[in-house]
Scaffold this motif. Structure first.
Motif, PDB file in Angstrom:
ATOM      1  N   ASP A 102       0.819  -1.205   0.000  1.00 37.06           N
ATOM      2  CA  ASP A 102       0.000   0.000   0.000  1.00 37.06           C
ATOM      3  C   ASP A 102       0.859   1.263   0.000  1.00 37.06           C
ATOM      4  N   ILE A 103       0.200   2.329  -0.409  1.00 38.62           N
ATOM      5  CA  ILE A 103       0.802   3.675  -0.352  1.00 38.62           C
ATOM      6  C   ILE A 103      -0.131   4.532   0.503  1.00 38.62           C
ATOM      7  N   ARG A 104       0.450   5.238   1.471  1.00 41.38           N
ATOM      8  CA  ARG A 104      -0.342   6.056   2.382  1.00 41.38           C
ATOM      9  C   ARG A 104       0.062   7.518   2.258  1.00 41.38           C
ATOM     10  N   LEU A 105      -0.970   8.359   2.226  1.00 47.67           N
ATOM     11  CA  LEU A 105      -0.772   9.815   2.181  1.00 47.67           C
ATOM     12  C   LEU A 105      -1.617  10.402   3.306  1.00 47.67           C
ATOM     13  N   ALA A 106      -0.958  11.041   4.271  1.00 40.80           N
ATOM     14  CA  ALA A 106      -1.655  11.577   5.428  1.00 40.80           C
ATOM     15  C   ALA A 106      -1.475  13.095   5.487  1.00 40.80           C
ATOM     16  N   VAL A 107      -2.591  13.792   5.800  1.00 39.62           N
ATOM     17  CA  VAL A 107      -2.576  15.241   6.004  1.00 39.62           C
ATOM     18  C   VAL A 107      -3.013  15.487   7.442  1.00 39.62           C
ATOM     19  N   CYS A 108      -2.108  16.016   8.259  1.00 39.31           N
ATOM     20  CA  CYS A 108      -2.367  16.201   9.685  1.00 39.31           C
ATOM     21  C   CYS A 108      -2.220  17.681  10.042  1.00 39.31           C
ATOM     22  N   ASN A 109      -3.060  18.113  10.952  1.00 40.66           N
ATOM     23  CA  ASN A 109      -2.992  19.502  11.412  1.00 40.66           C
ATOM     24  C   ASN A 109      -3.389  19.578  12.882  1.00 40.66           C
ATOM     25  N   VAL A 110      -2.924  20.610  13.550  1.00 39.50           N
ATOM     26  CA  VAL A 110      -3.339  20.877  14.921  1.00 39.50           C
ATOM     27  C   VAL A 110      -4.573  21.759  14.873  1.00 39.50           C
ATOM     28  N   GLY A 111      -5.375  21.707  15.935  1.00 41.34           N
ATOM     29  CA  GLY A 111      -6.582  22.529  15.971  1.00 41.34           C
ATOM     30  C   GLY A 111      -7.686  21.833  16.735  1.00 41.34           C
ATOM     31  N   ASP A 112      -8.875  22.375  16.611  1.00 43.55           N
ATOM     32  CA  ASP A 112     -10.010  21.808  17.324  1.00 43.55           C
ATOM     33  C   ASP A 112     -10.264  20.381  16.865  1.00 43.55           C
ATOM     34  N   PRO A 113     -10.335  19.441  17.804  1.00 41.64           N
ATOM     35  CA  PRO A 113     -10.562  18.048  17.404  1.00 41.64           C
ATOM     36  C   PRO A 113     -12.003  17.813  16.945  1.00 41.64           C
ATOM     37  N   ILE A 114     -12.174  16.744  16.206  1.00 41.19           N
ATOM     38  CA  ILE A 114     -13.515  16.323  15.769  1.00 41.19           C
ATOM     39  C   ILE A 114     -14.089  15.394  16.831  1.00 41.19           C
ATOM     40  N   PRO A 115     -15.286  15.647  17.342  1.00 43.68           N
ATOM     41  CA  PRO A 115     -15.862  14.756  18.354  1.00 43.68           C
ATOM     42  C   PRO A 115     -15.913  13.312  17.866  1.00 43.68           C
ATOM     43  N   GLY A 116     -15.755  12.377  18.795  1.00 44.13           N
ATOM     44  CA  GLY A 116     -15.716  10.959  18.426  1.00 44.13           C
ATOM     45  C   GLY A 116     -16.965  10.476  17.733  1.00 44.13           C
ATOM     46  N   ASP A 117     -18.147  11.015  18.131  1.00 37.87           N
ATOM     47  CA  ASP A 117     -19.386  10.571  17.507  1.00 37.87           C
ATOM     48  C   ASP A 117     -19.595  11.149  16.114  1.00 37.87           C
ATOM     49  N   GLN A 118     -18.699  12.055  15.678  1.00 38.57           N
ATOM     50  CA  GLN A 118     -18.815  12.674  14.357  1.00 38.57           C
ATOM     51  C   GLN A 118     -17.810  12.107  13.356  1.00 38.57           C
ATOM     52  N   ALA A 122     -12.753   5.570  -6.077  1.00 40.23           N
ATOM     53  CA  ALA A 122     -12.648   5.325  -7.514  1.00 40.23           C
ATOM     54  C   ALA A 122     -11.285   4.763  -7.890  1.00 40.23           C
ATOM     55  N   HIS A 123     -10.271   5.043  -7.074  1.00 35.99           N
ATOM     56  CA  HIS A 123      -8.929   4.510  -7.310  1.00 35.99           C
ATOM     57  C   HIS A 123      -8.671   3.224  -6.524  1.00 35.99           C
ATOM     58  N   GLY A 124      -9.734   2.662  -5.942  1.00 32.90           N
ATOM     59  CA  GLY A 124      -9.586   1.401  -5.215  1.00 32.90           C
ATOM     60  C   GLY A 124      -8.976   1.559  -3.837  1.00 32.90           C
ATOM     61  N   GLY A 125      -9.006   2.773  -3.283  1.00 30.90           N
ATOM     62  CA  GLY A 125      -8.397   3.007  -1.980  1.00 30.90           C
ATOM     63  C   GLY A 125      -9.422   3.294  -0.907  1.00 30.90           C
ATOM     64  N   GLN A 126      -8.910   3.708   0.265  1.00 32.15           N
ATOM     65  CA  GLN A 126      -9.749   4.031   1.410  1.00 32.15           C
ATOM     66  C   GLN A 126      -9.215   5.288   2.066  1.00 32.15           C
ATOM     67  N   ILE A 127     -10.090   5.981   2.783  1.00 30.69           N
ATOM     68  CA  ILE A 127      -9.690   7.167   3.530  1.00 30.69           C
ATOM     69  C   ILE A 127     -10.278   7.076   4.922  1.00 30.69           C
ATOM     70  N   SER A 128      -9.528   7.491   5.900  1.00 34.41           N
ATOM     71  CA  SER A 128      -9.978   7.449   7.291  1.00 34.41           C
ATOM     72  C   SER A 128      -9.535   8.728   7.985  1.00 34.41           C
ATOM     73  N   ALA A 129     -10.132   8.969   9.164  1.00 35.06           N
ATOM     74  CA  ALA A 129      -9.805  10.178   9.932  1.00 35.06           C
ATOM     75  C   ALA A 129      -9.617   9.809  11.392  1.00 35.06           C
ATOM     76  N   GLN A 130      -8.628  10.425  12.024  1.00 37.05           N
ATOM     77  CA  GLN A 130      -8.400  10.299  13.457  1.00 37.05           C
ATOM     78  C   GLN A 130      -8.231  11.698  14.032  1.00 37.05           C
ATOM     79  N   SER A 131      -8.872  11.916  15.181  1.00 43.01           N
ATOM     80  CA  SER A 131      -8.802  13.238  15.807  1.00 43.01           C
ATOM     81  C   SER A 131      -8.768  13.058  17.315  1.00 43.01           C
ATOM     82  N   ALA A 132      -7.663  13.501  17.924  1.00 45.00           N
ATOM     83  CA  ALA A 132      -7.518  13.384  19.375  1.00 45.00           C
ATOM     84  C   ALA A 132      -6.378  14.275  19.831  1.00 45.00           C
ATOM     85  N   GLU A 133      -6.482  14.756  21.075  1.00 43.58           N
ATOM     86  CA  GLU A 133      -5.429  15.538  21.727  1.00 43.58           C
ATOM     87  C   GLU A 133      -5.009  16.736  20.881  1.00 43.58           C
ATOM     88  N   GLY A 134      -6.007  17.435  20.339  1.00 43.76           N
ATOM     89  CA  GLY A 134      -5.734  18.663  19.610  1.00 43.76           C
ATOM     90  C   GLY A 134      -5.121  18.474  18.250  1.00 43.76           C
TER      91      GLY A 134
END
Length: 467
Positions: free
Chosen positions: A387-403, A438-450
């Protein structure tokens, strides 16, 4: 040929035909065995009568000649009304007939039978006979051999067999009807879940999709169907819920620019204005039109993605070069807020360069909107054997877990704080997910500790990467 469209009627007919066929086979076998049994009984009785005749005619203790012996034979058959005896001499002349009603006129005239055992009919009554030769005690040198034809009336047997056959066929018909009734009842009960499916389907509507079929009493053959139907209802309910939410979101998102356009137009028409004022109003309206056009374009893009009609090219795409180009594009906006954008790693994939660039641009734009001043955005690219992974990370207000699970839905934003900082319509992440899928991949999100991180995982059909 009559076609039976009802499955219940087909099964009932099949039960009746199978039962009738088996019973007919049994009845035929039973009838043949009964016929053979009665034939055996008839032959046994005829043999007994032959023995009686032979013993009577050959009795050594009896006195007198042939005539006296025949008279003695007549006396021995008194009371045996179902048996007839016809005696002939060696020349074929009839010597005596006991109970002549059991013989035909030709037999009484001296016609010999066609075989040792033969059957004939007299006045509609069936008979079976056997002829044997009996040697009387010699009187001098004269031959005393005579032929005895013994006849047995079979009327009582025939009547009994006819009664048995009638009762058997009546039983076959009754059993076939009972089997048909049982088959109809079993099929009717067994297909009850399918009727419930029909009744439930008739009650369904866009406002009533919460009904489910009970599978507790469903047979195994129908249980899978009922479970699949319940699954379909669940998917329909979820789809209608999403459609309702989507319609409400569209109305909400379009209401603001349309309201702005109407307000500005009403204000412009409220009194005469200068050319510069009209130009300012038209420029403001143009911005709202552009916002609506982008929204419509994004929705069409998502519609194509959902219908699997989103065509894309396949070419080597250097993710590091695309990320660097986008960093340069957003550099002015980032410097204005003193936000650093850094890229780590590199890899290449096979795909549509413009679409992948749009997906990465959506993630960087989203990160810029939600990164506080003097913050940092990190773009990490790495690859392994698969696999090939591309991650974009930033600091800021976290996304609530239920969202987190809903962040990629249309018009959805992670929280009120994040929504207040964004100007988009909430379609960027939905478009990004469609491009990745469409490219046969997946995307996910993690948000914690700012910190919030979006990770794209693509299949490893990599081209040689440039350094």
């Amino acid at each position: 040929m009559i076609r039976i469209h009802s499955l219940t009627a087909r099964l009932a007919t099949l039960f009746a035909v199978l039962a009738a066929s088996l019973l007919v086979l049994v009845a035929v076998l039973f009838g043949r065995m009964l016929d053979a049994h009665f034939q055996e009984l008839d032959m046994h009785e005829l043999q007994g009568k032959v023995t009686l005749i032979r013993n009577t005619l050959q009795d050594e203790a009896a006195s007198g000649g042939r005539a006296e012996r025949i008279q003695a034979l007549e006396r021995s058959f008194v009371g045996h009304e179902s048996v007839g005896v016809l005696l002939r001499d060696v020349d074929g002349r009839v010597l005596n007939v006991i109970h002549p009603e059991h013989f035909t006129a030709a037999q009484r005239a001296g016609e010999p039978p066609s075989g040792v055992v033969t059957d004939w009919t007299v006045d509609g009554r069936p008979h079976r006979g056997i002829e044997v030769g009996i040697a009387l005690p010699r009187s001098g040198s004269k031959d005393q051999t005579i032929a005895a034809l013994v006849a047995l009336d079979l009327s009582h047997h025939v009547h009994f067999l006819a009664s048995v056959r009638n009762a058997t066929w009546a039983g076959v018909v009754a059993a076939a009807m009972a089997a048909a009734l049982f088959g109809w009842f079993a099929a009717h009960r067994g297909l009850a879940p399918l009727r419930r499916v029909t009744e439930t389907a008739r009650r369904l509507s866009a406002r009533q999709l919460a009904e489910r079929l009970s599978i507790d009493d469903a047979p195994l053959e129908v249980r899978d169907h009922a479970e699949a139907f319940n699954g379909m209802l669940a998917r329909l309910e979820a789809a209608f819920q999403r459609l309702g939410d989507y319609s409400a979101d569209i109305a909400h998102e379009l209401r603001t620019p349309i309201s702005n356009l109407m307000t500005q137009t009403q204000v412009a028409l409220s009194r005469p204005r200068t050319i510069d004022e009209y130009q300012d109003i038209l420029a403001s309206n143009l911005e709202e039109y552009e916002r609506i056009a982008r929204m419509v374009s994004d929705m069409l893009f998502l519609a194509k993605a959902e219908e699997n009609t989103l065509a894309h090219a396949s070419e080597p795409v250097d993710l590091a070069l695309e990320a660097d180009a986008l960093i340069d594009f957003y550099e002015a906006l980032a410097e204005e807020r003193q936000v650093r954008i850094v890229r780590e790693g590199q890899a290449s994939v096979q795909g549509d360069r413009l679409m992948l660039r749009r997906a990465l641009s959506n993630l960087i734009s989203n990160a810029l909107r939600h990164t506080p001043d003097e913050g940092q955005i990190t773009i990490r690219i790495d690859a392994d054997a698969t696999d090939i992974r591309l991650a974009v990370c930033n600091v800021g207000d976290p996304i609530p877990g239920d969202q987190i699970e809903r962040i990629f839905e249309r018009f959805h934003r992670g929280s009120a704080q994040r929504e207040s900082r964004g100007e988009g319509a909430g379609l960027g992440l939905a478009i990004t997910r469609s491009i990745v899928q469409a490219h046969g991949g997946q995307i996910s999100a993690q948000s914690a500790e700012g910190a919030t991180c979006f990770t794209i995982t693509l299949p490893g059909h990599r081209a040689p990467s440039s350094s």
